[in-house]
Design a protein around this motif. Structure first.
Motif, PDB file in Angstrom:
ATOM      1  N   CYS A  46       0.620  -1.125   0.213  1.00  0.00           N
ATOM      2  CA  CYS A  46      -0.175   0.249  -0.123  1.00  0.00           C
ATOM      3  C   CYS A  46       0.651   1.616   0.036  1.00  0.00           C
ATOM      4  O   CYS A  46       1.964   1.533   1.133  1.00  0.00           O
ATOM      5  CB  CYS A  46      -1.080   0.055   0.897  1.00  0.00           C
ATOM      6  SG  CYS A  46      -2.306   1.298   1.373  1.00  0.00           S
TER       7      CYS A  46
ATOM      8  N   CYS B 135      -6.370  -2.738   0.461  1.00  0.00           N
ATOM      9  CA  CYS B 135      -4.915  -2.396   2.074  1.00  0.00           C
ATOM     10  C   CYS B 135      -5.893  -3.183   2.616  1.00  0.00           C
ATOM     11  O   CYS B 135      -6.859  -2.895   2.879  1.00  0.00           O
ATOM     12  CB  CYS B 135      -4.870  -1.395   1.675  1.00  0.00           C
ATOM     13  SG  CYS B 135      -3.673  -1.193   3.458  1.00  0.00           S
TER      14      CYS B 135
ATOM     15  N   SER C 122      -0.142   4.402   0.447  1.00  0.00           N
ATOM     16  CA  SER C 122      -0.220   5.071   2.552  1.00  0.00           C
ATOM     17  C   SER C 122       0.211   4.767   3.304  1.00  0.00           C
ATOM     18  O   SER C 122       1.033   5.333   4.179  1.00  0.00           O
ATOM     19  CB  SER C 122      -2.126   5.053   2.443  1.00  0.00           C
ATOM     20  OG  SER C 122      -2.253   5.805   0.999  1.00  0.00           O
ATOM     21  N   CYS C 123       0.217   3.032   3.775  1.00  0.00           N
ATOM     22  CA  CYS C 123       0.437   2.596   5.044  1.00  0.00           C
ATOM     23  C   CYS C 123       1.953   1.543   4.835  1.00  0.00           C
ATOM     24  O   CYS C 123       2.184   1.572   5.712  1.00  0.00           O
ATOM     25  CB  CYS C 123      -0.504   2.388   5.777  1.00  0.00           C
ATOM     26  SG  CYS C 123      -1.139   0.863   5.041  1.00  0.00           S
TER      27      CYS C 123
ATOM     28  N   CYS D 245      -4.943   0.257   5.840  1.00  0.00           N
ATOM     29  CA  CYS D 245      -5.532   1.758   5.990  1.00  0.00           C
ATOM     30  C   CYS D 245      -6.986   1.218   5.184  1.00  0.00           C
ATOM     31  O   CYS D 245      -8.047   1.675   4.878  1.00  0.00           O
ATOM     32  CB  CYS D 245      -4.978   2.782   5.576  1.00  0.00           C
ATOM     33  SG  CYS D 245      -4.391   2.627   3.454  1.00  0.00           S
TER      34      CYS D 245
HETATM   35 ZN   LIG Z   1      -2.900   1.002   3.713  1.00  0.00          ZN
END
Ligand SMILES: [Zn+2]
Length: 186
Positions: free
Chosen positions: A32, A67, A34-35, A70
């Motif tokens: 992912c 994901c 983002s995270c 998140c």
């Molecule tokens: Zn994520």
């Protein structure tokens, strides 16, 4: 090149499915954005106008990566679909600017694409496409002798090398694949 033959060949659709699986694998491997957590495979059915019925069931499945941390969804690039368009990318890539290679009548006669839609696609290639990062990159690659803008997309497709018409078209679609993601306007 005979677009009719390529579009009628089931191998062309299998090739696109394979390419998309590879593109998705690359994104999946990174995790992912983002995270950093791992992805779950997700997906949904898309309308895939222009795809032969025999391969439609497998072809119309659009992979998404969800994901596990998140829960954000990431869309891997695809050679099959251009953003939210209902017609498959291969048909858009074969629209002729003036009716030489794949004329308006060919599209309307064999695939039942309305003349209005054909005109819209032609305008898109000559205007919106030129504002995309994909065009900037490709233009850079052919800077010594840029493809004629008025003859897009055929003038660009002609520059893409491949062992066969099918390979060239598949490569061209791979170049266009960033435009399949909603973040990039197509
Ligand atoms: Zn994520």
């Amino acid at each position: 090149m005979n677009p009719k033959q390529v579009l009628n060949d089931p191998a062309f659709y299998s090739l696109q499915i394979t390419i998309d699986a590879e593109l998705a694998a690359k994104v999946r491997k990174k995790g992912c954005p983002s995270c950093g957590a791992k992805f779950h495979d997700g997906g949904f059915h898309r309308v895939a106008r222009g795809c032969p019925k025999a391969v439609l069931e497998e072809y119309c499945w659009r992979t998404s990566l969800d994901c596990s941390g998140c829960r954000k969804r990431t869309m891997p690039p695809s050679v099959r679909f251009l953003h939210r368009r209902v017609w498959i990318a291969a048909v858009l890539a074969l629209v002729s600017p003036h009716g030489s290679v794949m004329s308006c009548s060919w599209l309307t006669e064999h695939l039942e694409v309305s003349r209005r839609t054909v005109e819209r696609w032609r305008k898109w290639w000559r205007n919106d496409f030129l504002t995309t990062p994909v065009w900037q990159t490709l233009r850079g690659q052919f800077c010594a002798s840029p493809p004629c803008i008025r003859a897009l997309p055929g003038s660009l497709l002609d520059r893409i090398a491949g062992n066969s018409a099918m390979q060239s078209l598949a490569r061209f679609l791979e170049h266009l694949s960033p435009l399949s993601i909603p973040a990039v306007r197509a």
